[in-house]
Design a protein around this motif. Structure first.
Motif, PDB file in Angstrom:
ATOM      1  N   SER A  90       0.790  -1.208   0.050  1.00 50.35           N
ATOM      2  CA  SER A  90      -0.098   0.039   0.015  1.00 50.35           C
ATOM      3  C   SER A  90       0.980   1.379  -0.055  1.00 50.35           C
ATOM      4  O   SER A  90       1.873   1.463   0.643  1.00 50.35           O
ATOM      5  CB  SER A  90      -0.909  -0.117   1.085  1.00 50.35           C
ATOM      6  N   GLU A  91       0.660   2.040  -0.941  1.00 53.70           N
ATOM      7  CA  GLU A  91       1.496   3.248  -1.043  1.00 53.70           C
ATOM      8  C   GLU A  91       1.352   4.345  -0.004  1.00 53.70           C
ATOM      9  O   GLU A  91       2.222   5.189   0.095  1.00 53.70           O
ATOM     10  CB  GLU A  91       1.176   3.776  -2.558  1.00 53.70           C
ATOM     11  N   GLY A  92       0.247   4.492   0.833  1.00 55.12           N
ATOM     12  CA  GLY A  92      -0.248   5.564   1.401  1.00 55.12           C
ATOM     13  C   GLY A  92       0.962   5.821   2.711  1.00 55.12           C
ATOM     14  O   GLY A  92       1.128   6.785   3.249  1.00 55.12           O
ATOM     15  N   GLU A  93       1.277   4.640   3.558  1.00 55.86           N
ATOM     16  CA  GLU A  93       2.159   4.615   4.869  1.00 55.86           C
ATOM     17  C   GLU A  93       3.648   4.800   4.579  1.00 55.86           C
ATOM     18  O   GLU A  93       4.334   5.585   5.174  1.00 55.86           O
ATOM     19  CB  GLU A  93       1.625   3.218   5.370  1.00 55.86           C
ATOM     20  N   PRO A  94       3.933   3.909   3.763  1.00 58.91           N
ATOM     21  CA  PRO A  94       3.850   2.735   2.953  1.00 58.91           C
ATOM     22  C   PRO A  94       3.619   1.587   4.053  1.00 58.91           C
ATOM     23  O   PRO A  94       3.883   1.699   5.049  1.00 58.91           O
ATOM     24  CB  PRO A  94       4.706   2.363   2.010  1.00 58.91           C
ATOM     25  N   ALA A  95       3.185   0.387   3.442  1.00 54.60           N
ATOM     26  CA  ALA A  95       2.965  -1.023   4.178  1.00 54.60           C
ATOM     27  C   ALA A  95       3.063  -2.047   3.084  1.00 54.60           C
ATOM     28  O   ALA A  95       2.650  -1.901   1.949  1.00 54.60           O
ATOM     29  CB  ALA A  95       1.556  -1.062   4.771  1.00 54.60           C
ATOM     30  N   VAL A  96       3.381  -3.260   3.618  1.00 56.87           N
ATOM     31  CA  VAL A  96       3.265  -4.474   3.029  1.00 56.87           C
ATOM     32  C   VAL A  96       2.577  -5.452   3.818  1.00 56.87           C
ATOM     33  O   VAL A  96       2.778  -5.694   4.967  1.00 56.87           O
ATOM     34  CB  VAL A  96       4.459  -5.303   2.620  1.00 56.87           C
ATOM     35  N   ARG A  97       1.343  -5.836   3.399  1.00 58.25           N
ATOM     36  CA  ARG A  97       0.454  -6.560   4.253  1.00 58.25           C
ATOM     37  C   ARG A  97       0.309  -8.218   3.475  1.00 58.25           C
ATOM     38  O   ARG A  97       0.372  -8.318   2.277  1.00 58.25           O
ATOM     39  CB  ARG A  97      -1.007  -6.157   4.444  1.00 58.25           C
ATOM     40  N   PRO A 117       7.492  -5.357   8.736  1.00 62.10           N
ATOM     41  CA  PRO A 117       8.163  -4.249   8.946  1.00 62.10           C
ATOM     42  C   PRO A 117       8.796  -3.364   7.689  1.00 62.10           C
ATOM     43  O   PRO A 117       9.165  -3.857   6.947  1.00 62.10           O
ATOM     44  CB  PRO A 117       9.395  -4.654   9.959  1.00 62.10           C
ATOM     45  N   VAL A 118       8.753  -2.073   8.019  1.00 61.77           N
ATOM     46  CA  VAL A 118       9.036  -0.860   7.223  1.00 61.77           C
ATOM     47  C   VAL A 118      10.029  -0.130   7.663  1.00 61.77           C
ATOM     48  O   VAL A 118       9.609   0.516   8.928  1.00 61.77           O
ATOM     49  CB  VAL A 118       7.781  -0.182   6.670  1.00 61.77           C
ATOM     50  N   PRO A 119      11.172   0.174   6.931  1.00 60.99           N
ATOM     51  CA  PRO A 119      12.091   1.204   7.761  1.00 60.99           C
ATOM     52  C   PRO A 119      11.554   2.612   7.802  1.00 60.99           C
ATOM     53  O   PRO A 119      10.684   2.934   6.892  1.00 60.99           O
ATOM     54  CB  PRO A 119      13.365   0.965   6.609  1.00 60.99           C
ATOM     55  N   GLY A 120      11.792   3.129   8.701  1.00 60.21           N
ATOM     56  CA  GLY A 120      11.354   4.481   9.206  1.00 60.21           C
ATOM     57  C   GLY A 120      11.575   5.452   7.908  1.00 60.21           C
ATOM     58  O   GLY A 120      10.644   6.266   7.640  1.00 60.21           O
ATOM     59  N   GLU A 121      12.614   5.544   7.408  1.00 55.11           N
ATOM     60  CA  GLU A 121      12.907   6.555   6.466  1.00 55.11           C
ATOM     61  C   GLU A 121      12.095   6.311   5.106  1.00 55.11           C
ATOM     62  O   GLU A 121      11.900   7.200   4.318  1.00 55.11           O
ATOM     63  CB  GLU A 121      14.506   6.604   6.085  1.00 55.11           C
ATOM     64  N   LEU A 122      11.728   5.358   4.984  1.00 54.91           N
ATOM     65  CA  LEU A 122      10.796   5.027   3.786  1.00 54.91           C
ATOM     66  C   LEU A 122       9.265   5.409   4.040  1.00 54.91           C
ATOM     67  O   LEU A 122       8.470   5.326   3.163  1.00 54.91           O
ATOM     68  CB  LEU A 122      10.690   3.505   3.375  1.00 54.91           C
ATOM     69  N   ARG A 123       8.857   5.868   5.218  1.00 56.46           N
ATOM     70  CA  ARG A 123       7.631   6.142   5.637  1.00 56.46           C
ATOM     71  C   ARG A 123       7.303   7.592   5.037  1.00 56.46           C
ATOM     72  O   ARG A 123       8.260   8.304   4.773  1.00 56.46           O
ATOM     73  CB  ARG A 123       7.335   6.050   7.108  1.00 56.46           C
ATOM     74  N   ARG A 160      10.998  10.051   5.249  1.00 52.18           N
ATOM     75  CA  ARG A 160      11.522  11.000   4.103  1.00 52.18           C
ATOM     76  C   ARG A 160      10.821  10.670   2.713  1.00 52.18           C
ATOM     77  O   ARG A 160      11.353  11.323   1.817  1.00 52.18           O
ATOM     78  CB  ARG A 160      12.926  10.903   3.947  1.00 52.18           C
ATOM     79  N   ALA A 161       9.864   9.906   2.754  1.00 53.14           N
ATOM     80  CA  ALA A 161       9.057   9.611   1.287  1.00 53.14           C
ATOM     81  C   ALA A 161       8.152  10.610   1.070  1.00 53.14           C
ATOM     82  O   ALA A 161       7.660  11.371   2.122  1.00 53.14           O
ATOM     83  CB  ALA A 161       8.390   8.246   1.717  1.00 53.14           C
ATOM     84  N   VAL A 162       7.786  11.044  -0.457  1.00 55.25           N
ATOM     85  CA  VAL A 162       6.959  11.897  -0.664  1.00 55.25           C
ATOM     86  C   VAL A 162       5.438  11.144  -0.657  1.00 55.25           C
ATOM     87  O   VAL A 162       5.461  10.053  -0.853  1.00 55.25           O
ATOM     88  CB  VAL A 162       7.331  12.677  -2.089  1.00 55.25           C
ATOM     89  N   PRO A 163       4.433  11.909  -0.403  1.00 57.10           N
ATOM     90  CA  PRO A 163       3.153  11.407  -0.723  1.00 57.10           C
ATOM     91  C   PRO A 163       3.011  10.748  -2.050  1.00 57.10           C
ATOM     92  O   PRO A 163       3.519  11.291  -2.872  1.00 57.10           O
ATOM     93  CB  PRO A 163       1.981  12.504  -0.449  1.00 57.10           C
ATOM     94  N   ASN A 164       2.231   9.586  -2.192  1.00 54.19           N
ATOM     95  CA  ASN A 164       2.113   8.998  -3.388  1.00 54.19           C
ATOM     96  C   ASN A 164       3.268   8.685  -4.241  1.00 54.19           C
ATOM     97  O   ASN A 164       3.438   8.607  -5.599  1.00 54.19           O
ATOM     98  CB  ASN A 164       1.267   9.935  -4.529  1.00 54.19           C
ATOM     99  N   THR A 209       5.802   5.916  -2.832  1.00 60.12           N
ATOM    100  CA  THR A 209       6.365   4.964  -2.015  1.00 60.12           C
ATOM    101  C   THR A 209       6.352   3.659  -2.757  1.00 60.12           C
ATOM    102  O   THR A 209       6.663   3.332  -3.935  1.00 60.12           O
ATOM    103  CB  THR A 209       5.709   4.893  -0.619  1.00 60.12           C
ATOM    104  N   PHE A 210       5.810   2.401  -2.284  1.00 58.84           N
ATOM    105  CA  PHE A 210       5.807   1.168  -2.830  1.00 58.84           C
ATOM    106  C   PHE A 210       4.896   0.951  -3.900  1.00 58.84           C
ATOM    107  O   PHE A 210       3.857   0.652  -3.734  1.00 58.84           O
ATOM    108  CB  PHE A 210       5.449  -0.040  -1.566  1.00 58.84           C
ATOM    109  N   GLU A 211       5.537   1.196  -5.150  1.00 54.44           N
ATOM    110  CA  GLU A 211       4.763   0.954  -6.169  1.00 54.44           C
ATOM    111  C   GLU A 211       4.953  -0.440  -6.827  1.00 54.44           C
ATOM    112  O   GLU A 211       3.997  -0.920  -7.543  1.00 54.44           O
ATOM    113  CB  GLU A 211       4.943   2.112  -7.256  1.00 54.44           C
ATOM    114  N   GLY A 212       5.987  -1.059  -6.448  1.00 60.48           N
ATOM    115  CA  GLY A 212       6.224  -2.347  -7.129  1.00 60.48           C
ATOM    116  C   GLY A 212       6.602  -3.370  -6.180  1.00 60.48           C
ATOM    117  O   GLY A 212       7.036  -3.011  -5.051  1.00 60.48           O
TER     118      GLY A 212
END
Length: 369
Positions: free
Chosen positions: A136-143, A156-162, A168-172, A174-177
């Protein structure tokens, strides 16, 4: 709603190119009421997009249709499911199963987070036991979900990728692939855009590693996955990473995509190799000038060079075949070439199309690439 997947000749071409079963003739779906059905072949003409990549066909049969009351669109990811069917993920929290031959929907389940809220679901992988891994790209998350859509847990997701201000990630962006590498013990998610503080063209690829024997961790929330190495990948100027898909030999197919108003989409297919790339965990800023070894990539095709095969576009495009392509799956192998299935995300809008594409590609040998 039952769908016809294309006109007779086009259905045969697309089904033949994307058939996921070992043998048997292509079967067209029964006629229905789908609108905008269209497909293409290249009778007597070249299908080459590049020296390594060819377009076998396309279909618009799913465009602006519904299935069991659910809009069939917003498709952002594809994955081959057990039994050869195709799982197709909508970024509006719907997960479809498409028939292996006709690519018509056969089922749909709704996904949600732990609180019952919808996801900005962008990446998909199917685990060896049928579990669905969804980014999911919003947080991001992997479920992780059961085939029926029940939430099992999150990785778990590294803090800097949030997304900022949490990370430090920009909205929309993050995890696209999302993809499982061969053997099922390594999962990889691709960020779409760069982190704040990194060079604007360098995105991060995050991995998770799974230890232990088959089936031992299936019931745990994380599925046994723990954070693994992270890599830097340099995208072409102005493009983001729309999809990452593992090849059978452990390399990656990467879709880079961009859009310019009044001009249209740019979509490029790259082969990437993680070998020799540096682990960027702990590297606060990837500048491209810091000596950190980035992932190597080789251009396979700029899809603007594919034959249009009679495709039409609803907005300006450099090639009317192009649209907002986001999903990619490896569906098989034939005569030394990989068979690929791609899909575009129509964003449920009037100027974009849900289009399925069938391509074949010959990968360079690892020693060559």
């Amino acid at each position: 709603m039952r769908l016809r997947t294309a006109l007779a000749t086009a259905t045969a071409a697309l089904a033949a190119a994307t058939c996921l079963t070992a043998a048997g003739p292509a079967r067209a779906a029964a006629p229905g009421t789908a609108q905008g059905a269209a497909a293409g072949t290249a009778p007597g003409g070249s299908r080459a997009c590049s020296p390594s990549t060819a377009l076998a066909g396309f279909s618009d049969a799913l465009d602006k249709t519904t299935y069991e009351g659910t809009f069939v669109g917003n498709l952002s990811a594809l994955a081959v499911d057990r039994g050869g069917s195709v799982a197709a993920l909508s970024d509006r929290s719907s997960l479809f199963t498409l028939d292996a031959w006709t690519l018509a929907p056969r089922s749909v389940v709704r996904l949600a987070d732990g609180g019952g809220a919808a996801l900005d679901s962008e990446g998909l992988a199917v685990d060896r036991d049928g579990t669905r891994l969804v980014s999911s790209e919003g947080e991001p998350a992997v479920r992780r979900y059961t085939p029926g859509g029940r939430l099992l847990g999150s990785l778990p997701v590294p803090g800097e990728l949030r997304v900022a201000p949490a990370g430090r990630a920009v909205p929309n962006g993050t995890f696209e692939g999302l993809t499982l590498l061969p053997g099922g013990k390594r999962l990889l998610a691709g960020m779409e855009y760069a982190l704040a503080g990194d060079a604007a063209d360098i995105v991060r690829l995050q991995t998770w590693e799974r230890k232990g024997g088959k089936g031992k961790s299936a019931s745990t929330g994380t599925g046994g996955f723990r954070l693994g190495a992270q890599y830097g990948y340099r995208a072409d100027a102005g493009l983001g990473v729309a999809e990452t898909t593992a090849t059978p030999d452990g390399r990656l197919l990467v879709l880079e995509r961009g859009f310019t108003s009044g001009v249209g989409n740019t979509v490029r297919l790259y082969l990437a190799d993680l070998r020799h790339a540096a682990d960027t965990r702990g590297v606060e800023a990837l500048t491209g000038q810091d000596g950190v070894r980035l992932v190597r990539k080789t251009l396979l095709a700029d899809l603007v060079g594919c034959p249009s095969l009679g495709a039409t576009a609803k907005q300006p495009q450099p090639n009317p075949l192009l649209d907002n392509i986001e999903g990619l799956a490896v569906t098989g192998r034939e005569r030394g070439r990989l068979k690929l299935l791609l899909v575009s995300d129509d964003n449920q809008g009037a100027t974009q199309t849900t289009r399925l594409y069938s391509l074949t590609v010959r990968l360079p040998n690892i020693a060559e690439g």
